[in-house]
Design a protein around this motif. Sequence first.
Motif, mmCIF file in Angstrom:
data_model
loop_
_atom_site.group_PDB
_atom_site.id
_atom_site.type_symbol
_atom_site.label_atom_id
_atom_site.label_comp_id
_atom_site.label_asym_id
_atom_site.label_seq_id
_atom_site.Cartn_x
_atom_site.Cartn_y
_atom_site.Cartn_z
ATOM 1 N N SER A 178 -6.542 10.663 8.740
ATOM 2 C CA SER A 178 -6.149 10.128 7.434
ATOM 3 C C SER A 178 -5.350 8.848 7.579
ATOM 4 C CB SER A 178 -5.357 11.166 6.643
ATOM 5 O OG SER A 178 -4.099 11.431 7.228
ATOM 6 N N LEU A 179 -4.515 8.754 8.616
ATOM 7 C CA LEU A 179 -3.777 7.519 8.840
ATOM 8 C C LEU A 179 -4.728 6.392 9.220
ATOM 9 C CD1 LEU A 179 -0.528 8.595 10.738
ATOM 10 C CD2 LEU A 179 -0.718 7.732 8.418
ATOM 11 N N ALA A 180 -5.733 6.702 10.031
ATOM 12 C CA ALA A 180 -6.705 5.673 10.408
ATOM 13 C C ALA A 180 -7.421 5.149 9.172
ATOM 14 C CB ALA A 180 -7.701 6.244 11.413
ATOM 15 N N ALA A 181 -7.662 6.041 8.195
ATOM 16 C CA ALA A 181 -8.379 5.632 6.986
ATOM 17 C C ALA A 181 -7.547 4.744 6.072
ATOM 18 C CB ALA A 181 -8.833 6.875 6.217
ATOM 19 N N HIS A 190 0.872 -1.185 0.000
ATOM 20 C CA HIS A 190 0.000 0.000 0.000
ATOM 21 C C HIS A 190 0.907 1.232 0.000
ATOM 22 C CE1 HIS A 190 -3.328 -2.690 1.336
ATOM 23 N NE2 HIS A 190 -2.339 -3.299 1.978
ATOM 24 N N GLU A 191 0.777 2.069 -1.024
ATOM 25 C CA GLU A 191 1.642 3.241 -1.171
ATOM 26 C C GLU A 191 0.831 4.510 -0.948
ATOM 27 O OE1 GLU A 191 4.849 5.174 -4.345
ATOM 28 O OE2 GLU A 191 3.424 3.630 -4.999
ATOM 29 N N HIS A 192 1.359 5.394 -0.073
ATOM 30 C CA HIS A 192 0.684 6.665 0.221
ATOM 31 C C HIS A 192 1.750 7.759 0.315
ATOM 32 C CE1 HIS A 192 -3.083 4.543 1.021
ATOM 33 N NE2 HIS A 192 -2.352 3.662 1.652
ATOM 34 N N ILE A 193 1.670 8.738 -0.585
ATOM 35 C CA ILE A 193 2.628 9.834 -0.658
ATOM 36 C C ILE A 193 1.910 11.141 -0.337
ATOM 37 C CG2 ILE A 193 4.325 11.022 -2.096
ATOM 38 C CD1 ILE A 193 4.948 8.070 -1.551
ATOM 39 N N TYR A 194 2.551 11.984 0.474
ATOM 40 C CA TYR A 194 1.997 13.296 0.821
ATOM 41 C C TYR A 194 2.977 14.370 0.361
ATOM 42 C CZ TYR A 194 -1.250 10.812 3.914
ATOM 43 O OH TYR A 194 -2.206 9.983 4.421
ATOM 44 N N TYR A 210 0.087 9.473 16.391
ATOM 45 C CA TYR A 210 -1.073 9.059 15.595
ATOM 46 C C TYR A 210 -1.191 7.533 15.567
ATOM 47 C CZ TYR A 210 -1.017 13.859 13.695
ATOM 48 O OH TYR A 210 -1.036 15.216 13.546
ATOM 49 N N LEU A 211 -0.048 6.859 15.402
ATOM 50 C CA LEU A 211 -0.074 5.399 15.343
ATOM 51 C C LEU A 211 -0.488 4.800 16.685
ATOM 52 C CD1 LEU A 211 3.142 4.759 13.212
ATOM 53 C CD2 LEU A 211 0.770 4.482 12.473
ATOM 54 N N ARG A 212 -0.022 5.406 17.773
ATOM 55 C CA ARG A 212 -0.447 4.914 19.097
ATOM 56 C C ARG A 212 -1.935 5.124 19.291
ATOM 57 N NH1 ARG A 212 4.591 7.116 20.435
ATOM 58 N NH2 ARG A 212 3.638 9.097 21.073
#
Length: 622
Positions: A468-471, A406-410, A495-497
């Motif tokens: 957005s990370l949760a999504a 899964h690739e996600h670039i900002y 955010y990950l925690r």
Amino acid sequence: MATLLSVNVGMPEGVSWQGRTVHTGAWKSPVRGPRRVRRLNIDGDGQGDLAGHGGEIRAVLVYQLESYRYWQQQLGRDDLTFGNFGENFTVDGLPDDEVCIGDRYRIGEAEFEVTQPRVTCYRVGMRLGEPAMASLLVAHHRPGFYLRVLAEGRVQAGDDVTLTRKGPGELSVADTDALLYLPGRDPAKLRTALNIPALSPGWQQSFRELAAARQPQQEPGRPGELAGTQQPREEPGWPGFQTMRVARIVPETPTVSSVYLDATDNTPLPEARPGQYLSIRLAVGQAAPAVCSYSLSSAPTAGTYRISVKHEPHGQVSSYIHARLHLGDLVDIASPRGTFVLEEGTCPVVLVSAGIGVTPVLAMLHQLAAVRDQRPVWWIHIAHDRAQHAFADEAHELLAQLPNAHEHIYYTAEAAPHEAAPHEAAPHEAAPHEAAPREAAPREAAPREADPHPGEPHITQGRPTASSLAALGVPADADSHLCGPPAFMDALGGYLREHGLHPERIHTEQFSALPAINPGVTPTTTVRPHQPPGPPGDGPLITFARSGITTPWSPAHASLLDLAEACDIPTRWSCRTGVCHTCITHLVSGDITYTTQPLELPEAGTVLVCCSNPTTEVVLDL
């Protein structure tokens, strides 16, 4: 039956120590009459550093009359009075080799449970005027112990101490202390410790790491309680620096270039672990050679080493690499090292980076692609814009080789005005150990509605947010690896925690100086690392690679730690006597001698800077 001889309290105060102020409650004095013991401490008592002392698990510290008598003889002291060891309860009885973790006692109206030995801390040495006291307490198996308050109530000197329940496993305080801080650990006692519910969470975590690190016929590296991390294993390679040849220089973006390095004799290079770094030493001017470290950005099995360097206008080493390094040049390289590495396993993998922080996680991605790893992989990268996005095509092609990627670039440059202030450009992309402005943390801001990247749904304008990370569907059992500016890693790690990832599964790499651990020291204004004050020494050169400081050694400094502090280099320590291993530092090159022999030597290639002096020129990853 044991007896409570004295109740000792003291509120935190600022104490002058080595030119600094330490906020500490170690100065305890006996009180008369009853005192109420509450869940967090005793009325009239307090702790200056709640990270290591106090709180519900460490509400009351106990020390014994027998140990007072022992130290009076050992130290030749006749001036020791109750409270001098920082304890709240001075007792007759309850020796450390008989009291067990989980034992419960009734004293006066209150009831208590034993939770852990005393934390190794320099402040007991401050209080007694004996700098080595933290080490002596462990070496002589007389640490004392902490109590949790199960039932509040009044206590006073003269109260009986009654055992109400024996702890499960019957692991003594002295054995528990030795299990963490001394070599020759008994695996059976380690298993016992892991099954004692009353043992404090910090010690449980340290013992879990010890258990995980154990290998057949191999003594594990031991994490200090405050360090809280598994110690690095010895890696294949070469000692010190070795001459290598520049085989290629490849521009990746207008500001990033990759340097390929080969052995001068065409011999195979030791295989690096994905995520490790190299230290490079260059003669960049008239002063002493400069040392800087850069992550390997190539596949770990490649026959050459590749580092990728971002040019920082004020970066001495990166400026030299971009302007003056040429094909065929010879450079000094230290062998691959570092513990920010991709581990084998079955859990999903999350690789998150910002700017030039992509390099170590790119090496991890190379490894995953090389073996067609079946684990789900999330690749999340933040860059200023497409032009500044190093390795965009390379990473995209590697991800295409994985069955579940899964690739996600900002891209942050075209963010809406409310998402980023005008001064916020690219994420902080300083080359390792070269100073640059601190980047603001990622912000909660929705991406722009218009999609400027049609046909590239993996690219988003703006910054990642908690929502957005949760999504993205990152699973809570994933192993995540983050590399970038400290503020970026703090925010993304948070955010990950929040998303449910366990903190021990969130691994970070920081190229600049690590955050200081100086327990109890009152914070002062941050100062850039500099040459130490006073006349220069005439000893061997000492290089602090992360901080970019090289300075000659002077015997005026008590230790390498003392020299680092004189240079205002961020340092990490607790006991200052070679016990806790909080100060453990990679020794890139050189030799040292210990002024105080550590109770347990660190792993090969590392050094305890709190109690060591150089015998040759030394390069430290500090």
